[in-house]
Motif scaffolding. Structure first.
Motif, PDB file in Angstrom:
ATOM      1  N   MET A 174       1.195   3.409  -3.460  1.00  0.00           N
ATOM      2  CA  MET A 174       0.168   4.439  -3.493  1.00  0.00           C
ATOM      3  C   MET A 174       0.768   5.824  -3.357  1.00  0.00           C
ATOM      4  N   ALA A 177      -4.289  -5.104  -5.141  1.00  0.00           N
ATOM      5  CA  ALA A 177      -3.942  -4.509  -6.431  1.00  0.00           C
ATOM      6  C   ALA A 177      -4.677  -5.196  -7.569  1.00  0.00           C
ATOM      7  N   GLN A 179      -8.248  -3.598  -0.377  1.00  0.00           N
ATOM      8  CA  GLN A 179      -8.595  -3.868  -1.778  1.00  0.00           C
ATOM      9  C   GLN A 179      -7.280  -4.166  -2.501  1.00  0.00           C
ATOM     10  N   TYR A 205      -6.198   4.554   4.503  1.00  0.00           N
ATOM     11  CA  TYR A 205      -5.260   4.523   3.380  1.00  0.00           C
ATOM     12  C   TYR A 205      -4.988   3.091   2.941  1.00  0.00           C
ATOM     13  N   THR A 229      -6.945   0.983   2.315  1.00  0.00           N
ATOM     14  CA  THR A 229      -7.896   0.597   1.274  1.00  0.00           C
ATOM     15  C   THR A 229      -7.152   0.190   0.008  1.00  0.00           C
ATOM     16  N   PHE A 230      -6.086   0.912  -0.294  1.00  0.00           N
ATOM     17  CA  PHE A 230      -5.371   0.734  -1.553  1.00  0.00           C
ATOM     18  C   PHE A 230      -4.249  -0.296  -1.407  1.00  0.00           C
ATOM     19  N   GLY A 231      -4.511  -1.488  -1.910  1.00  0.00           N
ATOM     20  CA  GLY A 231      -3.491  -2.528  -1.924  1.00  0.00           C
ATOM     21  C   GLY A 231      -3.562  -3.511  -0.779  1.00  0.00           C
ATOM     22  N   ILE A 259      -7.878  -1.387  -7.997  1.00  0.00           N
ATOM     23  CA  ILE A 259      -8.065  -0.191  -7.184  1.00  0.00           C
ATOM     24  C   ILE A 259      -7.046   0.901  -7.526  1.00  0.00           C
ATOM     25  N   PHE A 260      -5.814   0.519  -7.838  1.00  0.00           N
ATOM     26  CA  PHE A 260      -4.811   1.519  -8.198  1.00  0.00           C
ATOM     27  C   PHE A 260      -5.143   2.162  -9.548  1.00  0.00           C
ATOM     28  N   CYS A 276       0.805  -1.224   0.000  1.00  0.00           N
ATOM     29  CA  CYS A 276       0.000   0.000   0.000  1.00  0.00           C
ATOM     30  C   CYS A 276       0.837   1.273   0.000  1.00  0.00           C
ATOM     31  N   MET A 282      -7.920   4.696  -9.081  1.00  0.00           N
ATOM     32  CA  MET A 282      -7.473   5.954  -8.489  1.00  0.00           C
ATOM     33  C   MET A 282      -6.639   6.761  -9.490  1.00  0.00           C
TER      34      MET A 282
END
Length: 404
Positions: free
Chosen positions: A51, A253, A251, A244, A246-248, A257-258, A47, A261
């Motif tokens: 991110m 990769a 949720q 934060y 949330t990303f990776g 999700i990346f 993450c 965004m």
């Protein structure tokens, strides 16, 4: 121009090691260094590092028109410093762009605002000093309490400390028919502006993004901008607040999700009249439409949006009360190890692990806990607290002997 305000919570607790009854009085170090380091490094790779790199690219690509905000807990900053200095440096690069805002919070991600104004203020000042230290004298202007916990009285304390704004949950039982997509003000001290999370759209990203049973799956940028374009024109701010991780991490990769965004800013700029702002930008430029009345504390946790995730059963309340009974005694002790452990024992996660909720929210609590049961979490914590109380008593006795 209407605006989107992205805020990300960055927090990892210091987890307590297995601590038996027979360790009380014999072992005074409580922290599971191996697990804490392993988890920080795992989340860093999944993450924080990817991110942060993505956000830095977006900020540069759109010449600062894309903006976000972070609240990084002090306990997380301590672990970055020890285990992941590369992550800390990547956050510094983001802040150095001038388009990333840092928010103030309690240093240990604690629940002190619910029980002690003195301890709460101390925790806020500790975090403020830590932000200054790590980010070249940076001074936050907006406050985010642990888990977005807020009430009228907590907001008044924050206004008294000089903050311009505060974030909290756009809870339905507080708003009623009103929309979270406006700036509000504290009911006791109107100088403090209040930003409310749009939980529907925030949770579409944070929780429902990879849920194949969700009726709106898959979430695309085209679908997302269609939703925000449907808001009445007078609704000027969309607050998207989420973990934060949330990303990776929450949720993966592989969910896309990346990519979502990365594509979102272009879709917003191209197909909507929205831009992006930080919380300070919103509170300074937005005009409050009304006071928000929150007599009983709210949070962003679970369906109830209340405090029951941390203080909803007898186990949690016993541990919480027993801990804060020590406040005045600990304040008189200058020992750095005592002060360190006092801070870290306040972290809200310890009480979250003791939650005995079931049904819709039970799975969420189980996911975040490393204990087999809430009762194991309670016993482990109380064993540690028993030893901590003995150490404090011993220090008090030493001080008495010296003064005599």
């Amino acid at each position: 121009m209407r605006t989107i305000c992205f805020y990300f919570q960055v927090h990892q607790p210091l987890r307590i090691k297995p601590y038996r009854f027979f360790d009380i009085g014999a072992d005074h170090y409580y922290w599971d260094d191996y697990s804490n380091k392993s988890i920080i490094r795992k989340v860093a790779q999944k993450c924080y590092l990817p991110m942060n790199a993505l956000l830095l690219d977006l900020i540069h690509h759109y010449n600062g028109k894309f903006k976000v905000a972070f609240s990084i807990s002090g306990v997380c900053l301590d672990q970055f410093e020890s285990y992941a200095p590369d992550v800390l440096e990547s956050f510094k690069r983001l802040v150095d762009t001038g388009h990333v805002e840092l928010l103030n919070e309690t240093d240990a991600h604690s629940l002190s605002s619910l029980i002690s104004k003195t301890e709460f203020q101390r925790m806020v000042n500790l975090h403020r000093d830590k932000i200054k230290k790590h980010f070249n004298g940076y001074e936050p202007k907006v406050f985010r309490n642990t888990e977005l916990i807020y009430s009228d009285k907590i907001g008044a304390m924050i206004a008294e400390m000089g903050f311009e704004g505060m974030l909290t949950e756009g809870a339905k039982h507080i708003l009623g028919w009103k929309s979270p997509n406006f700036v509000y003000e504290n009911s006791i001290d109107p100088k403090l502006k209040i930003l409310l999370r749009n939980f529907q759209l925030s949770d579409d990203i944070a929780f429902r993004f990879s849920n194949r049973t969700w009726s709106d799956y898959p979430l695309t940028t085209e679908k997302f901008v269609t939703w925000i374009n449907a808001f009445p024109k007078e609704q000027q701010v969309l607050n998207l607040f989420m973990d934060y991780e949330t990303f990776g991490e929450h949720q993966w990769a592989e969910t896309g999700i990346f990519e979502f965004m990365k594509a979102l800013p272009n879709a917003v700029f191209k197909y909507t009249d929205f831009g992006f702002s930080t919380p300070t930008g919103v509170v300074r430029e937005g005009t409050p439409v009304a006071k928000i009345n929150v007599p009983i504390p709210i949070s962003w946790a679970d369906e109830e949006r209340d405090l029951t995730a941390w203080l909803g059963n007898d186990l949690q309340n016993e541990a919480f009360t027993k801990l804060y009974e020590m406040e005045s005694r600990v304040a008189k002790i200058e020992d750095p190890d005592i002060q360190r452990d006092w801070n870290y024992l306040q972290t809200s996660d310890h009480f979250y692990y003791m939650c005995t909720k079931f049904f819709s929210d039970g799975a969420v609590h189980s996911y975040f806990s490393h204990y087999d049961t809430p009762y194991d979490a309670f016993i482990n914590y109380m064993n540690v607290l028993s030893d901590f109380i003995l150490r404090v008593k011993r220090k008090e006795e030493e001080t008495t002997v010296i003064s005599d």
